[in-house]
Motif scaffolding. Sequence first.
Motif, mmCIF file in Angstrom:
data_model
loop_
_atom_site.group_PDB
_atom_site.id
_atom_site.type_symbol
_atom_site.label_atom_id
_atom_site.label_comp_id
_atom_site.label_asym_id
_atom_site.label_seq_id
_atom_site.Cartn_x
_atom_site.Cartn_y
_atom_site.Cartn_z
ATOM 1 N N GLU A 245 0.789 -1.308 0.078
ATOM 2 C CA GLU A 245 0.061 -0.267 0.067
ATOM 3 C C GLU A 245 0.903 1.168 -0.067
ATOM 4 O O GLU A 245 0.623 2.299 -0.750
ATOM 5 N N ALA A 246 1.858 1.286 0.870
ATOM 6 C CA ALA A 246 2.817 2.248 1.019
ATOM 7 C C ALA A 246 3.482 2.736 -0.577
ATOM 8 O O ALA A 246 3.693 3.826 -0.884
ATOM 9 N N LEU A 247 3.921 1.686 -1.194
ATOM 10 C CA LEU A 247 4.512 1.654 -2.490
ATOM 11 C C LEU A 247 3.608 2.280 -3.493
ATOM 12 O O LEU A 247 3.770 3.208 -4.461
ATOM 13 N N GLU A 248 2.343 1.824 -3.427
ATOM 14 C CA GLU A 248 1.196 2.483 -4.454
ATOM 15 C C GLU A 248 1.117 3.887 -4.325
ATOM 16 O O GLU A 248 1.029 4.662 -4.996
ATOM 17 N N VAL A 249 0.975 4.385 -2.774
ATOM 18 C CA VAL A 249 0.636 5.693 -2.586
ATOM 19 C C VAL A 249 1.978 6.572 -2.895
ATOM 20 O O VAL A 249 2.017 7.450 -3.369
ATOM 21 N N THR A 250 3.225 6.078 -2.676
ATOM 22 C CA THR A 250 4.383 6.565 -2.935
ATOM 23 C C THR A 250 4.613 6.845 -4.484
ATOM 24 O O THR A 250 5.132 7.873 -4.874
ATOM 25 N N LYS A 251 4.300 5.742 -5.341
ATOM 26 C CA LYS A 251 4.263 6.143 -6.651
ATOM 27 C C LYS A 251 3.290 7.153 -7.094
ATOM 28 O O LYS A 251 3.580 8.071 -8.061
ATOM 29 N N ILE A 252 2.243 7.333 -6.696
ATOM 30 C CA ILE A 252 1.304 8.400 -7.091
ATOM 31 C C ILE A 252 1.839 9.786 -6.814
ATOM 32 O O ILE A 252 1.733 10.750 -7.544
ATOM 33 N N TYR A 253 2.398 9.770 -5.495
ATOM 34 C CA TYR A 253 2.829 11.061 -4.891
ATOM 35 C C TYR A 253 4.086 11.553 -5.625
ATOM 36 O O TYR A 253 4.460 12.529 -5.737
ATOM 37 N N ARG A 268 -1.166 7.183 6.169
ATOM 38 C CA ARG A 268 -2.096 7.356 5.347
ATOM 39 C C ARG A 268 -2.715 8.711 4.821
ATOM 40 O O ARG A 268 -2.691 9.664 5.637
ATOM 41 N N PRO A 269 -2.834 9.228 3.534
ATOM 42 C CA PRO A 269 -3.059 10.477 3.037
ATOM 43 C C PRO A 269 -4.371 10.894 3.327
ATOM 44 O O PRO A 269 -5.352 10.204 3.958
ATOM 45 N N PHE A 270 -4.334 12.178 3.891
ATOM 46 C CA PHE A 270 -5.610 12.897 4.199
ATOM 47 C C PHE A 270 -5.649 14.232 3.202
ATOM 48 O O PHE A 270 -4.825 14.952 3.516
ATOM 49 N N ARG A 299 -5.879 4.894 -0.470
ATOM 50 C CA ARG A 299 -5.559 4.322 0.880
ATOM 51 C C ARG A 299 -5.556 5.048 1.988
ATOM 52 O O ARG A 299 -5.113 4.517 3.087
ATOM 53 N N GLY A 300 -6.206 6.080 1.952
ATOM 54 C CA GLY A 300 -6.524 7.135 2.884
ATOM 55 C C GLY A 300 -7.796 7.859 2.857
ATOM 56 O O GLY A 300 -8.868 7.168 2.670
ATOM 57 N N ASN A 337 -5.596 4.624 -16.112
ATOM 58 C CA ASN A 337 -6.310 4.363 -15.044
ATOM 59 C C ASN A 337 -5.535 4.506 -13.691
ATOM 60 O O ASN A 337 -4.146 4.169 -13.612
ATOM 61 N N PHE A 338 -6.139 5.266 -12.887
ATOM 62 C CA PHE A 338 -5.494 5.450 -11.643
ATOM 63 C C PHE A 338 -6.358 4.725 -10.560
ATOM 64 O O PHE A 338 -7.463 4.704 -10.404
ATOM 65 N N PRO A 339 -5.515 4.648 -9.370
ATOM 66 C CA PRO A 339 -6.128 3.712 -8.115
ATOM 67 C C PRO A 339 -6.819 4.848 -7.440
ATOM 68 O O PRO A 339 -6.281 6.050 -7.245
ATOM 69 N N ALA A 340 -8.091 4.451 -6.879
ATOM 70 C CA ALA A 340 -8.855 5.576 -6.094
ATOM 71 C C ALA A 340 -9.510 4.817 -4.908
ATOM 72 O O ALA A 340 -10.608 4.940 -4.896
ATOM 73 N N LYS A 341 -8.926 4.023 -4.127
ATOM 74 C CA LYS A 341 -9.482 3.208 -2.932
ATOM 75 C C LYS A 341 -9.317 4.226 -1.921
ATOM 76 O O LYS A 341 -8.449 4.242 -1.148
ATOM 77 N N PHE A 342 -10.437 5.102 -1.597
ATOM 78 C CA PHE A 342 -10.297 6.060 -0.502
ATOM 79 C C PHE A 342 -11.553 5.894 0.537
ATOM 80 O O PHE A 342 -12.763 5.190 0.059
ATOM 81 N N MET A 343 -11.436 6.232 1.894
ATOM 82 C CA MET A 343 -12.425 6.599 2.530
ATOM 83 C C MET A 343 -13.026 7.978 2.035
ATOM 84 O O MET A 343 -12.357 9.048 2.373
#
Length: 514
Positions: A245-253, A268-270, A299-300, A337-343
């Motif tokens: 999960e951290a790897l996915e978020v780091t790639k996006i940022y 987790r991103p906010f 993931r945030g 496609n971009f991932p977007a599994k967010f709360m």
Amino acid sequence: MLAKVNSSAVVGLDAVPVEVEVDIASGSLPSFTIVGLPDKAVEEAKDRVRSAIKNTGCDFPSKRITVNLAPADLPKEGPSYDLPIALGIIIASEQLKTDITDSLFMGELSLDGRLRHTNGVLPQVLLAKHKKLKRVFLPFVNAKEAGILKDIEVYPTPSLLTLYHHLQGIKIIEKQTYINFNNVFQDETFDFDMQDVKGQERAKRALEIAAAGSHNILLKGPPGAGKTLLARTLSSILPRLIFNEALEVTKIYSISGLLGKESLVIKRPFRSPHHTTSHIGLIGGGAMPKPGEISLAHRGVLFLDEFPEFPRHVLEALRQPMEDGTITISRSSGRINFPAKFMLIGAQNPCPCGYLGDLNHECKCTSSQIIRYQKRVSGPMLDRIDIHLDVPAVKVDKLTKEYKNIKIESSREIRKRVQKARNIQTKRFKSGNCLTKISSNAEMTNKDIKVFCELSNKCLSFLRKAVDKMHLSARSYHRVVKLSRTIADLEEAKNISPSHIAEALQYRPRMATI
């Protein structure tokens, strides 16, 4: 002479190989041409490369130089091709003889030959690892970003001159040491803690359930009730990111240029965009599509304050990614496609003035104003939110009372229960026949629910009555079941009981009386 240098381009969230071919023709007038669908930043590389080579101490050939960025049909953008172009010119002009077929190069050059920070390094290093290249040369300031990957040699390169000396064998660049993911974590500190929230015990319970199962939540209440404070404390009780999960978020940022000095996103991103945010700003897009706020919240948490104030077409665009966990952006050049599994956590007032149903303030809105305000958010959008919670105004006694004999739970204590519940879910989905890679109850599909949320006859009978009485849709039914599964996990119960379903049903929306 012809030289070939391995580089890469970032398309969406992943990198694709790009071969930088440099040809220097003898007996022709001096010229410098870059082909292969370069954008303005790549075109301007000609001036940066020329100055960097001269200031490094090498000769810039006064001949016809042709640079081809292959494949030719892939648009190239950004300044990361500076280093491979400069290296290709030095090799093609026979000022350097070396074998670089097992290496990948990237980086923006300064006029004096120093390498600047470059976006999208992590996806490109992952590509090099996938293509079984042995070495990656990148800017020194990006080295820690790539240091979290095993089985590939990363060389932090301060300048073109340093690289020139390394390839000649004069002075070798030291490899970046591997950064262990488990050692990156420290005691996380948060600006907001559940211990600072006075009262609102029911809201805290709802946030704990939402954090445990990654459920969407909508807070509705009068101004000053603490909706924004509660939303911001949510980050302090979320479970830790696992490595993937951290790897996915780091790639996006990384591709968005928001990574900064951090080598890895460990929190987790906010994300909290303003209600004036455009459709592209929230969803993502552009001529060369970039991630929007929903992908940056992957993931945030995506916090939308003043929920009904967002334009209706912007909110409606959230419906598909809330269901699928991805956003697909289509352009004439292709689809990304971009991932977007967010709360999703929204906050809103019950009416324009904010005091509908408040016992201490009189609502001054007309019936038509209230109806128009409540209709700004569509029914299908509200149906996709698992927890609907009324947040009443805090009584003054709770604000002024000293809690000397009453223990208020801190975020750290609540987070332990949330982490335990999330660990149960992770273990369940790994051991079960899960059709998709999911990590929380909210991500379960209808087929997954049949496997992991088996209900007794008593539970089914109770649910059947609730669906008839509350007029729940099929989507609401499945969301109630998933929420019940999370409540059971918090209690470490193996099976869902009627009490878990009863609590989940309390969080379905109720129509406000006018």
